[in-house]
Design a protein around this motif. Structure first.
Motif, PDB file in Angstrom:
ATOM      1  N   LEU A 296      42.410  25.661  38.347  1.00  0.00           N
ATOM      2  CA  LEU A 296      42.945  27.022  38.371  1.00  0.00           C
ATOM      3  C   LEU A 296      44.285  27.014  39.089  1.00  0.00           C
ATOM      4  N   PRO A 297      45.259  27.780  38.576  1.00  0.00           N
ATOM      5  CA  PRO A 297      46.528  27.890  39.294  1.00  0.00           C
ATOM      6  C   PRO A 297      46.309  28.569  40.649  1.00  0.00           C
ATOM      7  N   ARG A 298      47.103  28.168  41.650  1.00  0.00           N
ATOM      8  CA  ARG A 298      47.000  28.819  42.969  1.00  0.00           C
ATOM      9  C   ARG A 298      47.243  30.311  42.797  1.00  0.00           C
ATOM     10  N   GLY A 299      46.481  31.100  43.515  1.00  0.00           N
ATOM     11  CA  GLY A 299      46.637  32.544  43.469  1.00  0.00           C
ATOM     12  C   GLY A 299      45.869  33.221  42.353  1.00  0.00           C
ATOM     13  N   THR A 300      45.059  32.469  41.636  1.00  0.00           N
ATOM     14  CA  THR A 300      44.276  33.035  40.536  1.00  0.00           C
ATOM     15  C   THR A 300      43.254  34.037  41.052  1.00  0.00           C
ATOM     16  N   THR A 301      43.125  35.149  40.338  1.00  0.00           N
ATOM     17  CA  THR A 301      42.030  36.079  40.563  1.00  0.00           C
ATOM     18  C   THR A 301      40.998  35.803  39.481  1.00  0.00           C
ATOM     19  N   LEU A 302      39.830  35.381  39.897  1.00  0.00           N
ATOM     20  CA  LEU A 302      38.735  35.071  38.987  1.00  0.00           C
ATOM     21  C   LEU A 302      37.783  36.258  39.003  1.00  0.00           C
ATOM     22  N   VAL A 303      37.623  36.918  37.855  1.00  0.00           N
ATOM     23  CA  VAL A 303      36.761  38.093  37.749  1.00  0.00           C
ATOM     24  C   VAL A 303      35.484  37.683  37.032  1.00  0.00           C
ATOM     25  N   LEU A 304      34.350  37.957  37.665  1.00  0.00           N
ATOM     26  CA  LEU A 304      33.049  37.589  37.113  1.00  0.00           C
ATOM     27  C   LEU A 304      32.246  38.862  36.874  1.00  0.00           C
ATOM     28  N   LEU A 305      32.066  39.201  35.618  1.00  0.00           N
ATOM     29  CA  LEU A 305      31.402  40.443  35.237  1.00  0.00           C
ATOM     30  C   LEU A 305      29.935  40.208  34.906  1.00  0.00           C
ATOM     31  N   ASP A 306      29.106  41.154  35.300  1.00  0.00           N
ATOM     32  CA  ASP A 306      27.687  41.203  34.932  1.00  0.00           C
ATOM     33  C   ASP A 306      26.860  40.021  35.432  1.00  0.00           C
TER      34      ASP A 306
END
Length: 86
Positions: free
Chosen positions: A17-27
């Motif tokens: 993952l690129p630095r600063g990534t926001t990883l959104v995990l739904l459900d």
């Protein structure tokens, strides 16, 4: 095994993952049957897969502000599937 599969699905789809990534995990379920899936938290479980990325942000909803880059996964049918941007 169930919790491990969730984290491994994410890592398999996004090995780096690129630095600063926001990883959104739904459900993502908090429990499976009557057991907590992530006793130390989903955030920590995912961060352990990306030890060099200290700026990784894990959220359970899509941020309203312009955090970039944002990668979204959704729990569907027992697995995490990456939601592709259109």
């Amino acid at each position: 095994m169930f919790a491990y599969r969730i984290v491994q699905d994410i890592k398999a789809a996004e090995p780096e993952l690129p630095r600063g990534t926001t990883l959104v995990l739904l459900d993502v379920p908090d429990m499976y049957k009557h057991a907590l899936l992530f006793m130390t938290g989903l955030d920590r479980a995912v961060r352990l897969q990306y030890p060099g990325n200290a700026i990784l942000s894990v959220r359970r909803e899509i941020p309203s502000s312009g955090h970039e880059p944002v990668i979204v996964f959704q729990y569907v049918g027992g697995h995490m599937a990456e939601v592709r941007k259109e």
